[in-house]
Enzyme design. Sequence first.
Site, PDB file in Angstrom:
ATOM      1  NE  ARG A  48     -23.920  71.043  29.020  1.00  0.00           N
ATOM      2  CZ  ARG A  48     -23.583  69.833  29.474  1.00  0.00           C
ATOM      3  NH1 ARG A  48     -23.540  68.791  28.671  1.00  0.00           N
ATOM      4  NH2 ARG A  48     -23.319  69.661  30.749  1.00  0.00           N
ATOM      5  CB  ILE A  49     -22.337  72.907  20.400  1.00  0.00           C
ATOM      6  CG1 ILE A  49     -20.906  73.381  20.697  1.00  0.00           C
ATOM      7  CG2 ILE A  49     -22.700  73.155  18.957  1.00  0.00           C
ATOM      8  CD1 ILE A  49     -19.838  72.473  20.121  1.00  0.00           C
ATOM      9  CG  LEU A  50     -28.158  75.808  21.702  1.00  0.00           C
ATOM     10  CD1 LEU A  50     -28.984  77.070  21.569  1.00  0.00           C
ATOM     11  CD2 LEU A  50     -28.976  74.709  22.357  1.00  0.00           C
TER      12      LEU A  50
ATOM     13  CG  ASN B 134     -22.717  83.143  21.321  1.00  0.00           C
ATOM     14  OD1 ASN B 134     -22.945  83.024  22.530  1.00  0.00           O
ATOM     15  ND2 ASN B 134     -21.537  82.860  20.790  1.00  0.00           N
TER      16      ASN B 134
ATOM     17  CG  HIS C  39     -17.054  84.627  20.816  1.00  0.00           C
ATOM     18  ND1 HIS C  39     -16.979  83.351  21.315  1.00  0.00           N
ATOM     19  CD2 HIS C  39     -15.817  84.941  20.338  1.00  0.00           C
ATOM     20  CE1 HIS C  39     -15.742  82.887  21.136  1.00  0.00           C
ATOM     21  NE2 HIS C  39     -15.024  83.849  20.555  1.00  0.00           N
TER      22      HIS C  39
ATOM     23  CB  ALA D 232     -16.910  95.885  25.963  1.00  0.00           C
ATOM     24  CD  GLU D 233     -18.920  89.584  26.698  1.00  0.00           C
ATOM     25  OE1 GLU D 233     -18.238  88.851  25.994  1.00  0.00           O
ATOM     26  OE2 GLU D 233     -19.411  89.209  27.784  1.00  0.00           O
TER      27      GLU D 233
END
Length: 358
Positions: free
Chosen positions: A261-263, A277, A279, A343-344
């Site tokens: 969700r967008i903060l 974040n 991504h 990788a993350e």
Amino acid sequence: MQPDHSYTPMTPAEVGELRDTLDQQGKKLVFTNGCFDLLHAGHVRYLNQARALGDAMVVALNSDASVRELKGPTRPINRERDRAEVMAALRAVDAVVVFGDKRATALIEAIRPHVYAKGGDYTADSLNPEERAALDKVGAEIKILSLVAGRSTTKTIERMTATGDQPKHLRLGVLGSGEGSNLRAIVDAISHETLEAEIVIAISDQSDSRFLKLAKAEGIPTQHVQGGANPRRFDNAGQQAIAEHLQQAEVDVVVLIGFMRILKEPVLSLYADRLVNVHPSLLPKFKGANAVQMALDEGELETGCTVHLVTPEIDAGRILAQAKVPILVGDSAEILHQRIKQAEHKLLPQVLAEWKRI
Ligand code: GAR
């Protein structure tokens, strides 16, 4: 007067008798030795592994005088009587002896263990020659066990004596909606001490997410915040609730790991430059919720992951680090995403570990 319940170490002759009894039963006595002056989880794991090499184990503790000689005037932290008592209480330990020589040679000859366990970077050939000769003489099998990464008495002492001038642990607040594999990577990095941090709160909009379950299982304080009907948005009450939880937990850095969700305000201003974040693409390519599929659809040969700061514009804040991942023939979005996540799992803990230098 209080009765004295402390442990009385065994004599080498008594342990020799124990060895003979085991021998008659076709069982093996394991021997290991060390200072063990501030017992930590690395020791316990090492001792459990050593004990598994036989049927009983004796630990030879260096006396206070010999620890001082080996480690310097500030050691041992705990006295030999206490060390023997604590050691004897461990499940892996059947007997404790205390020895005053720098080397365990005489003891090995008196006890005649079936197995000799040693921790660290040794090989059988780099053992002390005297001890090695004694082991060969009594026919002991030599087993070198690797030490547990990140756990050491020296590190423990460093932490205990740290002053306010030294960098403090980063207090992380993590937000996620999904699988929680990146949360697992952060938890592991903290426990291996490659990341000096503490996760002080985990927040999710999905009450039954694996992310939240993992956080609970790890003993991290958790919060479920209702986001409202739109799965990509948060209503005002939700935005406010998140800000309050983060502030109450005194979070230094907020990490979005698969938080879908967008903060918005007030979190963005409260944590400006302290909100990251991860991504699954090489930003600025493929912003938004479908980044992995988009890279496949575009026929890219490689994609990757990005750790970046969060700003009001989606997936557009300053890039802190990236890692490339090849796209292979036959990749599905799911397979490719798993490779990106691997990788993350390296990149995100690294960025957090270097946080103060950003
Ligand atoms: C990660 O791959 C992360 O990059 C992605 O969600 C996954 C979460 O995995 N984030 C986004 O797509 C954000 N736009 P995890 O729950 O297993 O850590």
